[in-house]
Design an enzyme around this catalytic site. Structure first.
Site, PDB file in Angstrom:
ATOM      1  N   ASN A  24      14.272  -4.453  -4.918  1.00  0.00           N
ATOM      2  CA  ASN A  24      13.073  -3.259  -4.642  1.00  0.00           C
ATOM      3  C   ASN A  24      13.909  -2.372  -3.736  1.00  0.00           C
ATOM      4  O   ASN A  24      14.860  -2.318  -3.328  1.00  0.00           O
ATOM      5  CB  ASN A  24      12.135  -4.021  -4.335  1.00  0.00           C
ATOM      6  CG  ASN A  24      10.904  -3.072  -4.791  1.00  0.00           C
ATOM      7  OD1 ASN A  24      10.505  -1.953  -4.813  1.00  0.00           O
ATOM      8  ND2 ASN A  24       9.807  -3.945  -5.378  1.00  0.00           N
ATOM      9  N   PHE A  50       1.414   1.113  -5.726  1.00  0.00           N
ATOM     10  CA  PHE A  50       0.583   0.516  -6.945  1.00  0.00           C
ATOM     11  C   PHE A  50      -0.315   1.191  -7.663  1.00  0.00           C
ATOM     12  O   PHE A  50      -1.443   0.923  -7.885  1.00  0.00           O
ATOM     13  CB  PHE A  50       0.280  -0.996  -6.694  1.00  0.00           C
ATOM     14  CG  PHE A  50       1.251  -1.896  -6.301  1.00  0.00           C
ATOM     15  CD1 PHE A  50       2.563  -1.539  -6.323  1.00  0.00           C
ATOM     16  CD2 PHE A  50       0.903  -3.204  -6.042  1.00  0.00           C
ATOM     17  CE1 PHE A  50       3.589  -2.489  -6.240  1.00  0.00           C
ATOM     18  CE2 PHE A  50       1.951  -4.183  -5.721  1.00  0.00           C
ATOM     19  CZ  PHE A  50       3.324  -3.927  -5.732  1.00  0.00           C
ATOM     20  N   LYS A  94      11.086 -10.206  -8.151  1.00  0.00           N
ATOM     21  CA  LYS A  94      11.786  -9.101  -7.936  1.00  0.00           C
ATOM     22  C   LYS A  94      11.655  -9.283  -5.881  1.00  0.00           C
ATOM     23  O   LYS A  94      10.501  -9.354  -5.522  1.00  0.00           O
ATOM     24  CB  LYS A  94      10.994  -7.915  -8.014  1.00  0.00           C
ATOM     25  CG  LYS A  94      11.659  -6.440  -7.711  1.00  0.00           C
ATOM     26  CD  LYS A  94      11.267  -5.360  -8.610  1.00  0.00           C
ATOM     27  CE  LYS A  94      11.982  -4.012  -8.452  1.00  0.00           C
ATOM     28  NZ  LYS A  94      11.664  -3.034  -9.274  1.00  0.00           N
ATOM     29  N   SER A 145       7.322  -4.886  -2.835  1.00  0.00           N
ATOM     30  CA  SER A 145       7.432  -3.418  -2.702  1.00  0.00           C
ATOM     31  C   SER A 145       6.599  -3.228  -1.151  1.00  0.00           C
ATOM     32  O   SER A 145       5.997  -3.876  -0.573  1.00  0.00           O
ATOM     33  CB  SER A 145       5.910  -2.773  -3.324  1.00  0.00           C
ATOM     34  OG  SER A 145       5.587  -1.508  -3.125  1.00  0.00           O
ATOM     35  N   ASN A 189       4.908  -0.841   0.070  1.00  0.00           N
ATOM     36  CA  ASN A 189       3.891   0.119   0.249  1.00  0.00           C
ATOM     37  C   ASN A 189       2.512  -0.392  -0.102  1.00  0.00           C
ATOM     38  O   ASN A 189       1.567   0.262   0.099  1.00  0.00           O
ATOM     39  CB  ASN A 189       3.974   1.255  -0.908  1.00  0.00           C
ATOM     40  CG  ASN A 189       5.491   1.865  -0.860  1.00  0.00           C
ATOM     41  OD1 ASN A 189       5.992   2.100   0.378  1.00  0.00           O
ATOM     42  ND2 ASN A 189       6.129   2.255  -1.951  1.00  0.00           N
ATOM     43  N   ASN A 199       9.508   6.733  -1.804  1.00  0.00           N
ATOM     44  CA  ASN A 199       8.159   6.778  -2.252  1.00  0.00           C
ATOM     45  C   ASN A 199       7.381   5.612  -1.310  1.00  0.00           C
ATOM     46  O   ASN A 199       7.697   4.797  -1.034  1.00  0.00           O
ATOM     47  CB  ASN A 199       8.145   6.358  -3.798  1.00  0.00           C
ATOM     48  CG  ASN A 199       8.057   4.996  -4.015  1.00  0.00           C
ATOM     49  OD1 ASN A 199       6.917   4.329  -3.893  1.00  0.00           O
ATOM     50  ND2 ASN A 199       9.117   4.099  -3.982  1.00  0.00           N
TER      51      ASN A 199
END
Length: 372
Positions: free
Chosen positions: A248, A123, A219, A182, A184, A119
């Protein structure tokens, strides 16, 4: 036989993953609105956990160790239905101060041969204030608020975004997760470096302690070097966070069964699911050795079965979360896992003694709802 995996999933997997997600999300949202339909979900999917699975962590009573990771209920619309399915806790988000659409579609891909997802959602959410307004008081599953920064916010001002989200969700959720891992959001993972992470955690804890402090987890990415992960763990101790979530999604594409040309054609994004299992378990093991016995570790990555849960707990996790396993195994995944954990305890195949005291009362929190 898992009817979802053998019959429904092959049909659903013929369609665009994000479109299927939105359809399932809408169905769960409608189901979760009424006590009657939530009760029907409970009767269909929930199984009572063995009392030995219960523990009290961060001041909360967890009926069993398995929760839902952030990313599914981004906007706090379906947490009631997810609790009825049997998750002991649900993380909403990742939520940012301002609404943002995320990255362009397509941005979610299945790797069926690998039982994995890629993915690059970015967010996408409607903003933390709208999510906070949806969280009603009363009986609900334990909730984590996974918070991040807006894409347009430079890293130097990231603390503002995290503190804003913390203020907006205070009193609405039971704990916070700081998402700096993340892949992304451009530049976000740079916040895991020692100096910017130190500044960020200091600002967040100052905001957190303006009132009665809430539990906070950090995280981390599975792609950190051992040294960087240990440095992050040292900062968790220094700034007195409650623990970490490991991990993650990963940028690593090694060892996949899906042909390399197909992987390359999908482009950037974080990989989750079965290929991440070993990497995340080793991160849990390293973090437990670094953090010591008192900090909380939530193991995430490649959890589909009770055996996967036991592996994470044996490595040093206190709780676990899944996401991709929910997509591949369907709504009965928690029922199946808890049933298998119960059986393993009853037959002596598995002995688990939580480091934390069980709930003081017979009431189980998490997925319990008032009887209809």
């Amino acid at each position: 036989m898992n009817a979802y995996r053998s019959l429904l999933a092959p049909l659903l997997f013929r369609f665009d993953p994000e479109s299927v997600h939105h359809s399932a999300y809408y169905l769960l949202e409608q189901t979760g609105k009424l006590a009657l339909t939530r009760h029907l979900l409970q009767r269909s999917f929930r199984v009572a956990p063995d009392t030995r699975l219960r523990q009290r962590i961060m001041g909360m009573d967890f009926a069993h160790p398995v929760g839902l990771a952030a990313g599914f209920d981004k906007d706090a619309r379906v947490y009631q239905a997810l609790g009825a399915l049997g998750f002991s806790h649900v993380e909403i988000g990742t939520l940012t101060p301002k609404p943002q659409p995320g990255n362009d579609r397509p941005r979610l891909f299945r790797l069926k041969e690998d039982r994995a997802l890629i993915n690059r959602m970015g967010f996408n959410n409607e903003g933390v204030d709208r999510a906070a307004g949806r969280i009603a008081p009363g009986v609900r599953p334990l909730l984590g608020g996974n918070i991040g920064k807006n894409k347009a916010t430079p890293n130097e001002q990231a603390a503002h975004d995290y503190c804003y989200a913390l203020r907006a969700l205070r009193g609405k959720v039971d704990y916070f997760t700081i998402n700096i891992s993340s892949p992304n959001t451009p530049g976000l993972r740079a916040l895991q470096d020692k100096e910017p992470l130190s500044q960020l955690l200091e600002a967040i804890q100052l905001e957190n302690h303006r009132q009665s402090p809430m539990p906070i987890l950090l995280k981390l990415a599975p792609d950190l070097t051992e040294t960087a992960m240990m440095e992050a763990a040292e900062l968790v101790n220094e700034y007195r966070l409650d623990g970490v979530i490991a991990t993650n999604t990963t940028l690593d594409r090694n060892g996949l069964k899906t042909p390399a040309p197909i992987i390359e054609s999908l482009g950037a994004g974080g990989l989750s699911g079965a290929p991440l299992r070993h990497k995340s378990t080793e991160a849990v093991r390293l973090l437990r050795n670094t953090l010591g016995p008192e900090k909380i570790i939530v193991g995430v990555g490649g959890i589909f079965t009770a055996s996967d849960v036991i592996e994470k707990l044996a490595a040093g996790a206190d709780l676990v979360q899944l996401y991709t396993g929910f997509i591949y195994e369907g709504p009965g995944v928690i029922r199946n896992i808890v049933t298998e954990l119960n059986h393993a305890l009853e037959t002596g195949q598995w002995i688990w003694r939580s480091r934390f005291s069980p709930p003081s009362s017979p009431r189980e929190s998490g997925p319990e709802f008032a009887a209809v």
